[in-house]
Design a protein around this motif. Structure first.
Motif, PDB file in Angstrom:
ATOM      1  N   LEU A 141       0.827  -1.214   0.000  1.00  0.00           N
ATOM      2  CA  LEU A 141       0.000   0.000   0.000  1.00  0.00           C
ATOM      3  C   LEU A 141       0.858   1.259   0.000  1.00  0.00           C
ATOM      4  O   LEU A 141       0.589   2.203  -0.748  1.00  0.00           O
ATOM      5  N   ASN A 142       1.881   1.278   0.833  1.00  0.00           N
ATOM      6  CA  ASN A 142       2.756   2.451   0.887  1.00  0.00           C
ATOM      7  C   ASN A 142       3.478   2.678  -0.426  1.00  0.00           C
ATOM      8  O   ASN A 142       3.619   3.829  -0.876  1.00  0.00           O
ATOM      9  N   SER A 143       3.939   1.613  -1.077  1.00  0.00           N
ATOM     10  CA  SER A 143       4.630   1.781  -2.358  1.00  0.00           C
ATOM     11  C   SER A 143       3.656   2.294  -3.425  1.00  0.00           C
ATOM     12  O   SER A 143       4.026   3.120  -4.255  1.00  0.00           O
ATOM     13  N   TRP A 144       2.399   1.818  -3.410  1.00  0.00           N
ATOM     14  CA  TRP A 144       1.414   2.305  -4.377  1.00  0.00           C
ATOM     15  C   TRP A 144       1.172   3.792  -4.166  1.00  0.00           C
ATOM     16  O   TRP A 144       1.116   4.565  -5.130  1.00  0.00           O
ATOM     17  N   LEU A 145       1.016   4.215  -2.912  1.00  0.00           N
ATOM     18  CA  LEU A 145       0.793   5.627  -2.616  1.00  0.00           C
ATOM     19  C   LEU A 145       1.970   6.482  -3.082  1.00  0.00           C
ATOM     20  O   LEU A 145       1.776   7.566  -3.643  1.00  0.00           O
ATOM     21  N   THR A 146       3.187   5.985  -2.874  1.00  0.00           N
ATOM     22  CA  THR A 146       4.384   6.717  -3.288  1.00  0.00           C
ATOM     23  C   THR A 146       4.469   6.819  -4.804  1.00  0.00           C
ATOM     24  O   THR A 146       4.725   7.894  -5.362  1.00  0.00           O
ATOM     25  N   GLU A 147       4.235   5.703  -5.483  1.00  0.00           N
ATOM     26  CA  GLU A 147       4.305   5.685  -6.953  1.00  0.00           C
ATOM     27  C   GLU A 147       3.271   6.592  -7.591  1.00  0.00           C
ATOM     28  O   GLU A 147       3.526   7.193  -8.630  1.00  0.00           O
ATOM     29  N   HIS A 148       2.098   6.685  -6.996  1.00  0.00           N
ATOM     30  CA  HIS A 148       1.018   7.494  -7.563  1.00  0.00           C
ATOM     31  C   HIS A 148       0.945   8.885  -6.946  1.00  0.00           C
ATOM     32  O   HIS A 148      -0.031   9.615  -7.176  1.00  0.00           O
ATOM     33  N   LYS A 149       1.979   9.236  -6.167  1.00  0.00           N
ATOM     34  CA  LYS A 149       2.051  10.569  -5.539  1.00  0.00           C
ATOM     35  C   LYS A 149       0.770  10.929  -4.792  1.00  0.00           C
ATOM     36  O   LYS A 149       0.230  12.015  -4.943  1.00  0.00           O
ATOM     37  N   ARG A 150       0.296  10.009  -3.967  1.00  0.00           N
ATOM     38  CA  ARG A 150      -0.928  10.215  -3.202  1.00  0.00           C
ATOM     39  C   ARG A 150      -0.640  10.280  -1.741  1.00  0.00           C
ATOM     40  O   ARG A 150       0.099   9.795  -1.110  1.00  0.00           O
TER      41      ARG A 150
END
Length: 85
Positions: free
Chosen positions: A76-85
């Motif tokens: 989840l944290n990597s997805w948020l980082t990748e999508h700048k969220r």
């Protein structure tokens, strides 16, 4: 029998009684300040689901707990980082 008028409650007294009723029903108040990124996510969720603040917070905590139990916090944290969220 007395005909004395009832004393009306102040706003603070009403809020206190409301918080006490919520606590008595097993609910706990959690509040915090949102970053601009989190506020953007919050607004997206609110628009799509029509949930109120309390429901969003409750569901967010439950989802994070489920992700923790399934070992998916890193994902989840990597997805948020990748999508700048």
């Amino acid at each position: 029998m007395s005909t004395e008028p009832k004393k009306s409650l102040s706003n603070a007294e009403k809020q206190l009684r409301y918080r006490q009723r919520q606590q008595a029903s097993g609910k706990k108040e959690l509040r915090g300040y949102l970053t601009p990124e989190a506020l953007s996510c919050y607004q997206d969720i609110q628009e799509k689901t029509q949930w109120n603040d309390s429901t969003i917070l409750s569901n967010a905590i439950r989802l994070m707990y489920a992700a923790h139990k399934c070992g998916q916090i890193g994902l989840l944290n990597s997805w948020l980082t990748e999508h700048k969220r």
